[in-house]
Design a protein around this motif. Structure first.
Motif, short mmCIF file in Angstrom:
data_model
loop_
_atom_site.label_atom_id
_atom_site.label_comp_id
_atom_site.label_asym_id
_atom_site.label_seq_id
_atom_site.Cartn_x
_atom_site.Cartn_y
_atom_site.Cartn_z
N ARG A 104 12.27 -72.01 9.27
CA ARG A 104 13.59 -71.86 9.88
C ARG A 104 14.11 -70.43 9.83
O ARG A 104 14.68 -69.94 10.81
N ASP A 105 13.95 -69.75 8.70
CA ASP A 105 14.46 -68.39 8.57
C ASP A 105 13.70 -67.42 9.47
O ASP A 105 14.30 -66.59 10.15
N ARG A 106 12.39 -67.53 9.48
CA ARG A 106 11.59 -66.64 10.34
C ARG A 106 11.91 -66.89 11.80
O ARG A 106 12.02 -65.94 12.59
N TYR A 107 12.05 -68.15 12.18
CA TYR A 107 12.39 -68.47 13.56
C TYR A 107 13.77 -67.92 13.92
O TYR A 107 13.95 -67.30 14.98
N ALA A 108 14.76 -68.12 13.07
CA ALA A 108 16.12 -67.65 13.35
C ALA A 108 16.14 -66.13 13.51
O ALA A 108 16.80 -65.60 14.41
N ASN A 109 15.40 -65.42 12.65
CA ASN A 109 15.35 -63.96 12.76
C ASN A 109 14.61 -63.51 14.02
O ASN A 109 15.02 -62.56 14.68
N ALA A 110 13.53 -64.21 14.37
CA ALA A 110 12.79 -63.88 15.60
C ALA A 110 13.65 -64.14 16.83
O ALA A 110 13.65 -63.36 17.79
N ARG A 111 14.40 -65.24 16.80
CA ARG A 111 15.29 -65.56 17.93
C ARG A 111 16.41 -64.52 18.05
O ARG A 111 16.77 -64.10 19.15
N LYS A 112 16.96 -64.07 16.93
CA LYS A 112 18.02 -63.04 16.94
C LYS A 112 17.48 -61.76 17.56
O LYS A 112 18.12 -61.15 18.42
N LEU A 113 16.29 -61.36 17.15
CA LEU A 113 15.65 -60.17 17.69
C LEU A 113 15.38 -60.32 19.19
O LEU A 113 15.63 -59.41 19.97
N GLN A 114 14.89 -61.50 19.57
CA GLN A 114 14.62 -61.78 20.99
C GLN A 114 15.90 -61.69 21.80
O GLN A 114 15.92 -61.09 22.88
N ASP A 115 16.98 -62.28 21.29
CA ASP A 115 18.26 -62.22 22.00
C ASP A 115 18.71 -60.78 22.18
O ASP A 115 19.14 -60.38 23.27
N LEU A 152 24.25 -62.27 10.39
CA LEU A 152 23.18 -63.25 10.18
C LEU A 152 22.82 -63.90 11.51
O LEU A 152 23.65 -63.97 12.42
N PRO A 153 21.60 -64.42 11.64
CA PRO A 153 21.23 -65.14 12.86
C PRO A 153 22.14 -66.34 13.08
O PRO A 153 22.61 -66.97 12.13
N GLU A 154 22.41 -66.65 14.34
CA GLU A 154 23.29 -67.77 14.67
C GLU A 154 22.56 -69.09 14.80
O GLU A 154 23.20 -70.13 14.94
N ILE A 155 21.26 -69.07 14.78
CA ILE A 155 20.48 -70.29 14.96
C ILE A 155 20.51 -71.11 13.68
O ILE A 155 20.12 -70.63 12.62
N ALA A 156 20.97 -72.34 13.78
CA ALA A 156 20.99 -73.25 12.63
C ALA A 156 20.52 -74.62 13.12
O ALA A 156 21.08 -75.17 14.05
N LEU A 157 19.47 -75.11 12.51
CA LEU A 157 18.93 -76.42 12.88
C LEU A 157 19.42 -77.45 11.88
O LEU A 157 19.48 -77.17 10.69
N PRO A 158 19.75 -78.66 12.34
CA PRO A 158 20.18 -79.71 11.41
C PRO A 158 19.10 -79.98 10.36
O PRO A 158 17.91 -79.85 10.65
#
Length: 140
Positions: A40-51, A74-80
């Motif tokens: 989750r953390d790696r994905y959220a950081n990758a998504r933030k960078l992509q955005d 902090l990245p805005e991506i949060a998965l339940p």
């Protein structure tokens, strides 16, 4: 035309049945890879960078773009917590974001009503049942 004997026909049908019952590509991780859960953390950081990268590339300046490019945010991506996407799901999402046109990407970072690409909608929450229907604890 040659006719198959009943025995040969049953052998063909049995072979076909075995092939149809085999797992499809992707059911077991595909390409020799074991299915692993998304970090989750790696994905959220990758998504933030992509955005951030896509916002700059497309000249977008929404508040979400500004936050994505702000290294102190902090990245805005949060998965339940109940969501269990696979690593491959994250890869597919990031590829879809990279391939989106600037017009489409603008809808993903819109401040009013951001769209979510289907490839990134890992954990769809089923709609709530109307009151009084089965499943909500109310009597039928």
């Amino acid at each position: 035309m040659t006719r198959l004997s009943p025995r040969a026909l049953s052998l063909v049908v049995a072979t076909f049945a075995l092939l149809v019952m085999a797992p499809t590509v992707g059911d077991t991780g595909a390409c020799g890879r074991t299915a692993t859960e998304l970090d989750r953390d790696r994905y959220a950081n990758a998504r933030k960078l992509q955005d951030c990268e896509r916002c700059r590339e497309c000249g977008l300046d929404t508040a979400r773009c500004l936050r994505a490019c702000d290294k102190t945010q902090l990245p805005e991506i949060a998965l339940p917590a109940t969501c269990r996407p696979l690593y491959h799901d994250g890869e597919v999402c990031l590829r879809a974001l990279a391939a989106a046109s600037c017009d489409t990407y603008a809808t993903y970072v819109d401040d009013e009503s951001a769209a979510t690409p289907t490839e990134c909608d890992f954990c769809q929450v089923p709609p709530a049942a109307p009151a009084g229907t089965l499943g909500d604890g109310a009597a039928p």
